[in-house]
Design an enzyme around this catalytic site. Structure first.
Site, mmCIF file in Angstrom:
data_model
loop_
_atom_site.group_PDB
_atom_site.id
_atom_site.type_symbol
_atom_site.label_atom_id
_atom_site.label_comp_id
_atom_site.label_asym_id
_atom_site.label_seq_id
_atom_site.Cartn_x
_atom_site.Cartn_y
_atom_site.Cartn_z
ATOM 1 N N LYS A 1 34.246 36.281 35.692
ATOM 2 C CA LYS A 1 34.791 37.338 34.851
ATOM 3 C C LYS A 1 33.845 38.519 34.736
ATOM 4 O O LYS A 1 32.668 38.456 35.105
ATOM 5 C CB LYS A 1 35.121 36.778 33.467
ATOM 6 N N ARG B 1 37.679 26.039 33.249
ATOM 7 C CA ARG B 1 38.701 26.641 34.117
ATOM 8 C C ARG B 1 37.979 27.520 35.124
ATOM 9 O O ARG B 1 37.364 28.524 34.756
ATOM 10 C CB ARG B 1 39.703 27.444 33.294
#
Length: 297
Positions: free
Chosen positions: A240, A274
Site C-alpha cells: 500500500k 491480506r
C-alpha cells in the site's frame, strides 16, 4: 487449519470461523489471505488476473497461493483503490461470478472470500460458492448487507472506512483519538451485526482507507488495542501507499517493506494477513510464531 463440524450446523469459538458446509477456519494461529483481483485498475498491476474465458490465469495463481500456504483466497471484482472507477453491480457480478464458480469447482476445499460492499453481489457470490464476505464499507454503502449476511450465515469481515473509494481521501480528519474512534465504530457496528444474526466476524481497521500514511502507522503501532473487542483482526498492508510512498518507491518495489509491516502487525495481534505475496507472508507468520509462540501481546 481446516476442521469440519456437523454437516448442517456449526458452533465456532470467536477465533474460529464457521463456513458453509460446517468447515471451520481456525484463526487461533495467524493465517494468510491471498488477493486475486478481477479488476483492470487495481493499484498493483501484478495482482490483476487476466479475464480469459477459461480462467487459466486465475486458477494458476490460486493454485500457487494455496500451495504456498494461503488459508483463504480473496476474490474481488471492484477496485477499492483511492479514486477507483465506480462500476455497476451488474458489471461487478459479470466479472466475479464465472471466475468464482471456476475457482470453487477447481479447488472445492479452499476457503474463498469475496470482496464486495453490495448485498446483492454477496448473495450471488455465496450461492456460487463463496465462504466469507469481505466488506470494505462495514455496511455503510448498502443498508441491506448485514441482514443479507445474517441470512446467508457466513463469516463477515467488518472494515472501517469513511466515504467511498472515490471520496475516502477527503475524510481523514478525526475529531478525537482515531484508535478510540475505531473501537467505538466497531462496538456500535457489532450491535447491529449481532441483531442481524451474523455470528462470525473479523475486524479490519482499514489501513489507508480514510487514513493518511501517518495515521495508518499510528494505527499499526496500536493495533493491539482492538483486542478489547475479542475478535480476530485482519491486517491489509500489502504494497500500500503507506509502504511504498513512505520509502519513495513504487508498489512493485514494496515487498520488503510489506514483510516488515506484516511482522509488526502479527506482533500486535493480527490473525489474518491480506497479501499479494503469499509465500513471503507465510514465512513471516512461521518465523514470528517461532520467535513468539503466542504473538499476541
Amino acid at each position: 487449519m481446516i476442521q469440519t463440524a456437523a454437516k448442517d450446523t456449526c458452533f465456532s469459538p470467536r477465533q474460529t470461523l464457521c463456513c458453509p458446509g460446517g468447515r471451520l477456519l481456525d484463526l487461533r494461529q495467524p493465517q494468510v489471505m491471498g488477493i486475486l483481483n478481477l479488476t483492470p485498475d487495481s493499484f498493483f498491476a501484478d495482482s490483476r488476473v487476466a479475464s480469459h474465458a477459461n480462467h487459466t490465469d486465475l486458477l494458476r495463481r490460486a493454485e500457487a497461493m494455496l500451495k504456498a500456504g494461503a488459508g483463504v483466497l480473496d476474490l474481488g471484482a471492484y477496485s477499492s483503490r483511492p479514486g477507483a472507477e465506480d462500476i455497476s453491480a451488474e458489471e461487478e457480478q459479470r466479472r466475479l461470478l464465472p471466475a468464482l464458480i471456476s475457482l470453487r469447482e477447481t479447488f472445492p476445499e479452499a476457503f474463498i472470500s469475496v470482496d464486495t460492499f453490495r448485498a446483492s453481489v454477496a448473495a450471488e457470490a455465496v450461492a456460487a460458492g463463496a465462504d466469507i464476505i469481505n466488506d470494505i464499507s462495514g455496511g455503510t454503502l448498502d443498508e441491506a448487507m448485514f441482514a443479507t449476511v445474517g441470512r446467508l450465515r457466513v463469516p463477515y469481515v467488518l472494515m472501517h472506512m469513511r466515504g467511498t473509494p472515490q471520496t475516502m481521501t477527503q475524510h481523514t480528519d478525526y475529531a478525537n483519538d482515531m484508535v478510540v474512534e475505531l473501537v467505538r465504530y466497531f462496538r456500535d457496528k457489532l450491535v447491529a451485526i449481532r441483531a442481524a444474526g451474523i455470528v462470525d466476524v473479523v475486524l479490519d481497521p482499514g489501513f489507508g482507507f480514510a487514513k493518511t500514511p501517518a495515521q495508518s502507522y499510528a494505527l499499526l503501532r496500536r493495533l493491539g488495542e482492538l483486542q478489547v473487542l475479542g475478535l480476530p483482526v485482519l491486517a491489509g498492508l500489502s504494497r500500500k501507499g503507506m509502504v511504498y510512498k513512505s520509502l519513495g518507491l513504487t508498489p512493485e518495489e514494496a515487498l520488503p517493506g510489506t514483510i516488515a509491516l506484516n511482522a509488526i502487525a502479527l506482533l500486535n495481534g493480527a490473525k489474518l494477513l491480506r497479501v499479494h505475496d503469499v509465500a513471503e507472508a507465510v514465512q513471516t507468520v512461521q518465523l514470528v510464531s517461532q520467535t513468539y509462540p503466542s504473538p499476541t501481546p
